[in-house]
Scaffold this motif. Structure first.
Motif, mmCIF file in Angstrom:
data_model
loop_
_atom_site.group_PDB
_atom_site.id
_atom_site.type_symbol
_atom_site.label_atom_id
_atom_site.label_comp_id
_atom_site.label_asym_id
_atom_site.label_seq_id
_atom_site.Cartn_x
_atom_site.Cartn_y
_atom_site.Cartn_z
ATOM 1 N N LEU A 1 0.839 -1.366 -0.047
ATOM 2 C CA LEU A 1 -0.144 0.111 -0.132
ATOM 3 C C LEU A 1 1.063 1.057 0.008
ATOM 4 O O LEU A 1 0.175 2.393 -0.299
ATOM 5 C CB LEU A 1 -1.143 -0.215 1.366
ATOM 6 C CG LEU A 1 -2.394 -0.912 1.500
ATOM 7 C CD1 LEU A 1 -2.604 -1.560 2.077
ATOM 8 C CD2 LEU A 1 -2.612 -1.383 0.307
ATOM 9 N N LEU A 2 2.021 1.268 -0.060
ATOM 10 C CA LEU A 2 3.055 2.304 0.036
ATOM 11 C C LEU A 2 3.710 2.182 -0.879
ATOM 12 O O LEU A 2 4.693 0.162 -0.823
ATOM 13 C CB LEU A 2 3.302 2.947 1.095
ATOM 14 C CG LEU A 2 3.096 3.350 2.999
ATOM 15 C CD1 LEU A 2 3.330 3.684 4.097
ATOM 16 C CD2 LEU A 2 2.217 4.264 1.947
ATOM 17 N N VAL A 3 4.431 2.475 -0.816
ATOM 18 C CA VAL A 3 6.248 2.683 -1.706
ATOM 19 C C VAL A 3 7.225 4.204 -1.014
ATOM 20 O O VAL A 3 6.665 4.848 -0.373
ATOM 21 C CB VAL A 3 6.462 3.380 -3.209
ATOM 22 C CG1 VAL A 3 7.481 3.667 -4.249
ATOM 23 C CG2 VAL A 3 5.199 3.028 -4.170
ATOM 24 N N GLU A 4 8.304 3.483 -0.771
ATOM 25 C CA GLU A 4 8.922 3.960 -0.286
ATOM 26 C C GLU A 4 10.580 4.422 -0.807
ATOM 27 O O GLU A 4 10.961 3.499 -2.420
ATOM 28 C CB GLU A 4 10.421 2.662 1.177
ATOM 29 C CG GLU A 4 11.103 3.332 1.667
ATOM 30 C CD GLU A 4 11.464 2.630 2.738
ATOM 31 O OE1 GLU A 4 10.909 2.834 3.647
ATOM 32 O OE2 GLU A 4 12.667 1.949 2.092
ATOM 33 N N ARG A 5 11.018 5.586 -1.014
ATOM 34 C CA ARG A 5 11.668 6.127 -1.568
ATOM 35 C C ARG A 5 13.010 6.854 -1.385
ATOM 36 O O ARG A 5 12.887 7.826 -0.377
ATOM 37 C CB ARG A 5 11.035 7.070 -2.793
ATOM 38 C CG ARG A 5 12.445 7.845 -3.662
ATOM 39 C CD ARG A 5 11.807 8.296 -5.012
ATOM 40 N NE ARG A 5 11.247 9.856 -4.070
ATOM 41 C CZ ARG A 5 12.278 10.696 -3.465
ATOM 42 N NH1 ARG A 5 13.002 11.110 -4.056
ATOM 43 N NH2 ARG A 5 11.401 11.796 -3.214
ATOM 44 N N ARG A 6 14.535 6.471 -0.789
ATOM 45 C CA ARG A 6 15.676 6.984 -0.618
ATOM 46 C C ARG A 6 15.905 8.369 -0.929
ATOM 47 O O ARG A 6 15.855 8.464 -2.602
ATOM 48 C CB ARG A 6 16.479 5.755 -0.034
ATOM 49 C CG ARG A 6 16.109 4.646 0.329
ATOM 50 C CD ARG A 6 16.997 4.208 1.217
ATOM 51 N NE ARG A 6 16.772 3.807 1.911
ATOM 52 C CZ ARG A 6 17.083 2.674 3.209
ATOM 53 N NH1 ARG A 6 17.484 3.446 3.571
ATOM 54 N NH2 ARG A 6 16.512 1.829 3.773
ATOM 55 N N GLU A 7 15.650 9.241 -0.229
ATOM 56 C CA GLU A 7 16.548 10.783 -0.492
ATOM 57 C C GLU A 7 17.425 10.930 0.343
ATOM 58 O O GLU A 7 17.181 11.524 1.912
ATOM 59 C CB GLU A 7 14.949 11.644 -0.672
ATOM 60 C CG GLU A 7 15.480 12.838 -1.515
ATOM 61 C CD GLU A 7 14.268 13.610 -1.322
ATOM 62 O OE1 GLU A 7 14.071 14.354 -0.499
ATOM 63 O OE2 GLU A 7 13.421 13.451 -2.288
ATOM 64 N N GLY A 8 18.476 10.793 0.180
ATOM 65 C CA GLY A 8 20.138 11.161 0.519
ATOM 66 C C GLY A 8 19.528 9.697 1.692
ATOM 67 O O GLY A 8 19.496 9.002 2.180
#
Length: 112
Positions: free
Chosen positions: A57-64
């Motif tokens: 149900l969620l997408v996780e993206r790393r930003e730094g």
């Protein structure tokens, strides 16, 4: 029931998880900003995020060093299909019941 739908149902059964989904429905937010909306510890919010992510149900993206989250609507597709089917069956049952009370047969209601 199928497994993806079961996971989605379990995930959204918890009110905080539904609130998290609402927060990230139209925007991507870092975990810290999400946690600010709740009176629980950050680790508790992290656990909720993990459950939602595992349920698709969620997408996780790393930003730094930040982890950004946004809703993944495709994860709700199995649940939406299930509810749509139930709704259609309920409407069909209501139609047949009403027509039965009025004395109409299925054939008469289709040709009438």
């Amino acid at each position: 029931m199928n497994e993806p739908m079961d996971e989605a149902l379990r995930a959204i059964a918890e009110p905080r998880r539904r609130a998290i989904l609402r927060l990230v429905a139209n925007q991507e937010l870092p975990a810290g900003r999400i946690a600010e909306h709740f009176e629980v510890t950050r680790p508790a919010v992290s656990q909720h995020l993990q459950v939602l992510k595992e349920a698709g149900l969620l997408v996780e993206r790393r930003e730094g060093t930040k982890r950004m989250y946004r809703a993944r609507y495709e994860g709700l597709a199995p649940l939406r299909q299930f509810l749509d089917e139930m709704w259609a069956e309920s409407l069909d049952f209501a139609r047949r019941t009403t027509e039965g009370e009025r004395g109409l047969s299925d054939h008469e209601s289709q040709t009438g």
